[in-house]
Design a protein around this motif. Structure first.
Motif, mmCIF file in Angstrom:
data_model
loop_
_atom_site.group_PDB
_atom_site.id
_atom_site.type_symbol
_atom_site.label_atom_id
_atom_site.label_comp_id
_atom_site.label_asym_id
_atom_site.label_seq_id
_atom_site.Cartn_x
_atom_site.Cartn_y
_atom_site.Cartn_z
ATOM 1 N N GLU A 1 2.028 4.416 4.010
ATOM 2 C CA GLU A 1 2.209 5.809 3.605
ATOM 3 C C GLU A 1 2.254 5.885 2.087
ATOM 4 O OE1 GLU A 1 2.861 8.985 5.382
ATOM 5 O OE2 GLU A 1 1.642 7.741 6.695
ATOM 6 N N PRO A 2 1.664 6.935 1.523
ATOM 7 C CA PRO A 2 1.793 7.094 0.068
ATOM 8 C C PRO A 2 3.249 7.374 -0.299
ATOM 9 C CG PRO A 2 0.621 8.958 1.043
ATOM 10 C CD PRO A 2 0.872 7.975 2.141
ATOM 11 N N PRO A 3 3.641 7.103 -1.533
ATOM 12 C CA PRO A 3 5.011 7.386 -1.942
ATOM 13 C C PRO A 3 5.344 8.869 -1.770
ATOM 14 C CG PRO A 3 3.881 6.099 -3.614
ATOM 15 C CD PRO A 3 2.860 6.505 -2.605
ATOM 16 N N PHE A 4 6.609 9.182 -1.634
ATOM 17 C CA PHE A 4 7.069 10.551 -1.451
ATOM 18 C C PHE A 4 6.526 11.441 -2.567
ATOM 19 C CE2 PHE A 4 10.243 13.936 -2.024
ATOM 20 C CZ PHE A 4 10.175 14.506 -0.766
ATOM 21 N N GLY A 5 5.934 12.566 -2.180
ATOM 22 C CA GLY A 5 5.399 13.524 -3.139
ATOM 23 C C GLY A 5 3.942 13.307 -3.485
ATOM 24 N N SER A 6 3.368 12.179 -3.094
ATOM 25 C CA SER A 6 1.967 11.914 -3.403
ATOM 26 C C SER A 6 1.068 12.704 -2.468
ATOM 27 C CB SER A 6 1.670 10.423 -3.242
ATOM 28 O OG SER A 6 0.298 10.181 -3.433
ATOM 29 N N VAL B 1 6.165 -5.216 8.547
ATOM 30 C CA VAL B 1 5.995 -3.978 7.791
ATOM 31 C C VAL B 1 7.347 -3.604 7.202
ATOM 32 C CG1 VAL B 1 5.325 -1.553 7.928
ATOM 33 C CG2 VAL B 1 4.206 -3.220 9.399
ATOM 34 N N GLN B 2 7.363 -3.225 5.925
ATOM 35 C CA GLN B 2 8.601 -2.805 5.293
ATOM 36 C C GLN B 2 8.365 -1.534 4.486
ATOM 37 O OE1 GLN B 2 10.259 -5.425 2.316
ATOM 38 N NE2 GLN B 2 12.273 -4.531 2.513
ATOM 39 N N ASN B 3 9.232 -0.566 4.680
ATOM 40 C CA ASN B 3 9.247 0.645 3.865
ATOM 41 C C ASN B 3 9.976 0.288 2.573
ATOM 42 O OD1 ASN B 3 9.725 3.116 2.665
ATOM 43 N ND2 ASN B 3 10.893 3.959 4.350
ATOM 44 N N VAL B 4 9.310 0.439 1.435
ATOM 45 C CA VAL B 4 9.924 0.096 0.156
ATOM 46 C C VAL B 4 10.290 1.350 -0.642
ATOM 47 C CG1 VAL B 4 8.906 -2.199 -0.006
ATOM 48 C CG2 VAL B 4 7.661 -0.234 -0.929
ATOM 49 N N ASP B 5 10.436 2.455 0.047
ATOM 50 C CA ASP B 5 10.760 3.721 -0.604
ATOM 51 C C ASP B 5 12.180 4.156 -0.250
ATOM 52 O OD1 ASP B 5 10.299 5.909 -2.210
ATOM 53 O OD2 ASP B 5 8.977 6.939 -0.810
ATOM 54 N N ARG B 6 12.693 5.135 -0.980
ATOM 55 C CA ARG B 6 14.039 5.659 -0.731
ATOM 56 C C ARG B 6 14.056 6.710 0.370
ATOM 57 N NH1 ARG B 6 15.403 7.652 -6.493
ATOM 58 N NH2 ARG B 6 13.335 8.415 -6.101
ATOM 59 N N THR B 7 12.903 7.065 0.886
ATOM 60 C CA THR B 7 12.821 8.068 1.950
ATOM 61 C C THR B 7 12.241 7.437 3.210
ATOM 62 O OG1 THR B 7 10.596 8.757 1.295
ATOM 63 C CG2 THR B 7 12.439 9.922 0.268
ATOM 64 N N ASN B 8 12.299 8.155 4.321
ATOM 65 C CA ASN B 8 11.667 7.680 5.552
ATOM 66 C C ASN B 8 10.154 7.666 5.384
ATOM 67 O OD1 ASN B 8 14.100 7.477 6.898
ATOM 68 N ND2 ASN B 8 13.969 9.524 7.766
ATOM 69 N N GLN B 9 9.508 6.721 6.043
ATOM 70 C CA GLN B 9 8.053 6.633 6.037
ATOM 71 C C GLN B 9 7.565 6.503 7.470
ATOM 72 O OE1 GLN B 9 5.999 6.804 3.352
ATOM 73 N NE2 GLN B 9 7.758 7.058 2.011
ATOM 74 N N LYS B 10 6.423 7.084 7.753
ATOM 75 C CA LYS B 10 5.826 6.981 9.084
ATOM 76 C C LYS B 10 4.800 5.858 9.064
ATOM 77 C CE LYS B 10 3.344 9.862 12.392
ATOM 78 N NZ LYS B 10 2.778 11.220 12.554
ATOM 79 N N PHE B 11 4.913 4.945 10.023
ATOM 80 C CA PHE B 11 3.907 3.895 10.176
ATOM 81 C C PHE B 11 3.090 4.217 11.419
ATOM 82 C CE2 PHE B 11 2.226 0.107 12.117
ATOM 83 C CZ PHE B 11 1.488 -0.401 11.067
ATOM 84 N N ASP C 1 0.862 -1.173 0.000
ATOM 85 C CA ASP C 1 0.000 0.000 0.000
ATOM 86 C C ASP C 1 0.898 1.222 0.000
ATOM 87 O OD1 ASP C 1 -2.584 1.275 0.122
ATOM 88 O OD2 ASP C 1 -2.043 1.894 2.153
ATOM 89 N N GLY C 2 0.900 1.938 -1.115
ATOM 90 C CA GLY C 2 1.781 3.095 -1.236
ATOM 91 C C GLY C 2 3.232 2.651 -1.203
ATOM 92 N N ALA C 3 3.981 3.178 -0.231
ATOM 93 C CA ALA C 3 5.399 2.852 -0.093
ATOM 94 C C ALA C 3 5.643 1.848 1.023
ATOM 95 C CB ALA C 3 6.195 4.128 0.167
ATOM 96 N N LYS D 1 -5.770 4.040 0.509
ATOM 97 C CA LYS D 1 -7.075 3.403 0.684
ATOM 98 C C LYS D 1 -6.963 2.100 1.462
ATOM 99 C CE LYS D 1 -9.031 5.525 -3.356
ATOM 100 N NZ LYS D 1 -9.653 5.396 -4.637
ATOM 101 N N GLY D 2 -5.726 1.632 1.683
ATOM 102 C CA GLY D 2 -5.497 0.413 2.451
ATOM 103 C C GLY D 2 -5.572 -0.833 1.602
ATOM 104 N N VAL D 3 -5.066 -1.913 2.168
ATOM 105 C CA VAL D 3 -5.099 -3.233 1.555
ATOM 106 C C VAL D 3 -5.616 -4.215 2.597
ATOM 107 C CG1 VAL D 3 -3.298 -2.870 -0.174
ATOM 108 C CG2 VAL D 3 -2.669 -3.559 2.129
#
Length: 184
Positions: free
Chosen positions: A167-172, A96-106, A59-61, A177-179
């Motif tokens: 979290e949505p990808p950076f810049g979104s 839970v895994q952040n799959v983005d190049r930036t920090n994500q808040k869970f 879901d997102g990033a 909407k969740g999974v």
């Protein structure tokens, strides 16, 4: 040089050349399925917990695995006390895994349980605190973590799914909407 010294030297050279030339061949190919796969140790499930064969959803990033589920607990033991449920306690063990190049808040408080009749239930913040699980956390790039989400739901609730929000990808600017993942 005596003949036996020359024979010994010839034998040593022959063995050395043979060892060196056989080591020059191509190494055997690694199996494709394990070439770039971490091998993680298995972990024993807790008493009463159903072990689920995880499906990866994103879901997102944020990538999720639902790996364990426990339903119908009337009380829990925390680090200092035993506490009775208002209805029944339910626990979902997730990775839970952040799959983005930036920090994500869970945020644990955003996660939901879904009952067979369509009712949804939020994480119970008191139970989450009693079981020493995070309310929220910053996850670095490609960081993966595993923990429990705790709920206190009515006794008649037949839980069928967990709805997880990343979290949505950076810049979104579009909210997630969740999974959903089945618990059985």
């Amino acid at each position: 040089m005596p003949w036996f010294a020359r024979a010994r030297l010839l034998a040593v050279v022959t063995v050395t050349v043979a060892a060196l030339t056989t080591g020059c061949s191509d190494p055997p190919a690694k199996p494709a399925a394990t070439a770039h796969t971490y091998i993680l140790p298995t972990e024993t499930a807790r008493p009463g917990e159903s072990v689920l064969r995880p499906s990866l959803v994103t879901d997102g990033a944020t990538r999720f695995w639902l790996i364990g589920f426990q339903d119908g607990m009337s009380s829990l033991i925390g680090s200092h006390a035993e506490w009775n449920a208002k209805g029944k306690f339910v626990s979902a063990r997730i990775v839970v895994q952040n799959v983005d190049r930036t920090n994500q808040k869970f945020e644990a408080k955003r996660q939901l349980l879904v009952a067979s009749d369509g009712r949804v239930f939020h994480v119970d913040s008191f139970t989450q605190a009693m079981k020493r699980q995070p309310d929220e956390m910053m996850m670095g790039s490609f960081v993966r973590t595993e923990f429990d989400l705790w709920f206190d739901v009515p006794k008649d609730a037949q839980i069928t799914k967990v709805r997880l929000f990343g979290e949505p990808p950076f810049g979104s600017v579009t909210p997630s909407k969740g999974v959903e993942l089945p618990v059985r």
